[in-house]
Design a protein around this motif. Structure first.
Motif, short mmCIF file in Angstrom:
data_model
loop_
_atom_site.label_atom_id
_atom_site.label_comp_id
_atom_site.label_asym_id
_atom_site.label_seq_id
_atom_site.Cartn_x
_atom_site.Cartn_y
_atom_site.Cartn_z
N UNK A 259 5.69 11.13 -8.25
CA UNK A 259 4.40 10.51 -7.95
C UNK A 259 4.61 9.06 -7.50
N UNK A 260 5.47 8.34 -8.18
CA UNK A 260 5.73 6.95 -7.82
C UNK A 260 6.49 6.88 -6.48
N UNK A 261 7.53 7.70 -6.32
CA UNK A 261 8.39 7.64 -5.13
C UNK A 261 7.68 8.11 -3.87
N UNK A 262 6.89 9.16 -3.98
CA UNK A 262 6.27 9.75 -2.79
C UNK A 262 4.78 9.47 -2.66
N UNK A 263 4.20 8.91 -3.70
CA UNK A 263 2.77 8.61 -3.68
C UNK A 263 2.51 7.13 -3.61
N UNK A 264 2.73 6.43 -4.72
CA UNK A 264 2.41 5.01 -4.78
C UNK A 264 3.29 4.16 -3.86
N UNK A 265 4.58 4.41 -3.84
CA UNK A 265 5.49 3.60 -3.01
C UNK A 265 5.09 3.58 -1.54
N UNK A 266 4.95 4.74 -0.91
CA UNK A 266 4.53 4.75 0.50
C UNK A 266 3.13 4.15 0.71
N UNK A 267 2.22 4.38 -0.25
CA UNK A 267 0.87 3.82 -0.13
C UNK A 267 0.94 2.30 -0.08
N UNK A 268 1.71 1.70 -1.00
CA UNK A 268 1.87 0.25 -1.01
C UNK A 268 2.48 -0.25 0.30
N UNK A 269 3.49 0.46 0.79
CA UNK A 269 4.19 0.04 2.00
C UNK A 269 3.28 0.02 3.22
N UNK A 270 2.26 0.86 3.25
CA UNK A 270 1.33 0.90 4.37
C UNK A 270 0.16 -0.05 4.14
N UNK A 271 -0.41 0.00 2.95
CA UNK A 271 -1.66 -0.73 2.70
C UNK A 271 -1.50 -2.23 2.46
N UNK A 272 -0.50 -2.64 1.73
CA UNK A 272 -0.40 -4.07 1.39
C UNK A 272 -0.20 -4.94 2.63
N UNK A 273 0.75 -4.62 3.52
CA UNK A 273 0.85 -5.45 4.73
C UNK A 273 -0.44 -5.48 5.55
N UNK A 274 -1.14 -4.36 5.60
CA UNK A 274 -2.41 -4.29 6.34
C UNK A 274 -3.47 -5.17 5.68
N UNK A 275 -3.58 -5.11 4.36
CA UNK A 275 -4.56 -5.93 3.64
C UNK A 275 -4.24 -7.42 3.77
N UNK A 276 -2.97 -7.77 3.78
CA UNK A 276 -2.57 -9.17 3.96
C UNK A 276 -2.90 -9.62 5.38
N UNK A 277 -2.56 -8.79 6.37
CA UNK A 277 -2.82 -9.14 7.77
C UNK A 277 -4.31 -9.35 8.04
N UNK A 278 -5.14 -8.58 7.38
CA UNK A 278 -6.59 -8.70 7.57
C UNK A 278 -7.19 -9.81 6.71
N UNK A 279 -6.38 -10.45 5.88
CA UNK A 279 -6.87 -11.53 5.03
C UNK A 279 -7.69 -11.05 3.84
N UNK A 280 -7.60 -9.76 3.55
CA UNK A 280 -8.38 -9.19 2.43
C UNK A 280 -7.75 -9.56 1.08
N UNK A 281 -6.43 -9.60 1.06
CA UNK A 281 -5.75 -10.09 -0.14
C UNK A 281 -4.87 -11.27 0.28
N UNK A 282 -4.71 -12.19 -0.63
CA UNK A 282 -3.86 -13.35 -0.39
C UNK A 282 -2.90 -13.50 -1.55
N UNK A 283 -1.78 -14.09 -1.25
CA UNK A 283 -0.80 -14.35 -2.30
C UNK A 283 -1.38 -15.35 -3.28
#
Length: 164
Positions: A137-161
């Motif tokens: 679940x972590x390797x094939x579910x959460x890991x890939x989800x984070x890899x796609x969504x986090x850069x997108x959310x950062x690029x859109x300014x939705x989340x910030x460091x």
């Protein structure tokens, strides 16, 4: 390339044998031991590969899980709390991982901060019952989800460091 890395990571994980969920009093303890063994193996593999990205623990019964996950993007670490419950129909049904602090920030998420795994991960899980477990679940579910969504959310300014 990411698919190949995921295949390699999963190939190194032990497959689970016990087809028992939390309602099966006699079978749940052996299944839970298998789950812990697979998770420990996955964490050890990740540390060896310098790819440590989550911490996970459970309640005493192994039915409620919680922890932290993080994603490094442009040399900044984004950390999130995660949680999920083991469904009563487990292992036939995959758990739904929630990242409550990201609730409502992406279309690839359900109410309560549950990440969307239905298109890609859930059919894979269904084909591999009872061999897949929480490490998968972590390797094939959460890991890939984070890899796609986090850069997108950062690029859109939705989340910030947190340091910005």
């Amino acid at each position: 390339m990411a698919d190949e890395a995921a295949r390699r990571a999963v190939a190194e994980l032990p497959l689970l044998r016990t087809a028992a969920g939390p309602r099966d009093r006699e079978g749940w303890a052996p299944r839970l031991k298998e789950e812990y063994r697979a998770l420990i193996q996955y964490v050890e593999n990740n540390k060896r590969a310098d790819n440590d990205w989550f911490r996970l623990e459970s309640n005493a019964e192994g039915t409620r899980w919680f922890g932290k996950c993080w994603y490094i993007h442009e040399l900044l670490k984004y950390e999130f709390g995660i949680e999920f419950d083991i469904p009563v129909t487990y292992p036939a049904t995959a758990p739904e991982i929630a990242i409550p602090e990201l609730d409502g920030k992406t279309a690839k998420m359900y109410r309560g901060g549950k990440i969307c795994l239905s298109d890609h991960f859930k059919p894979l899980w269904a084909r591999n019952v009872p061999k897949f477990g929480l490490a998968h679940l972590m390797a094939l579910g959460l890991g890939p989800w984070l890899a796609v969504e986090i850069p997108d959310l950062v690029a859109k300014g939705i989340i910030q460091h947190k340091e910005k």
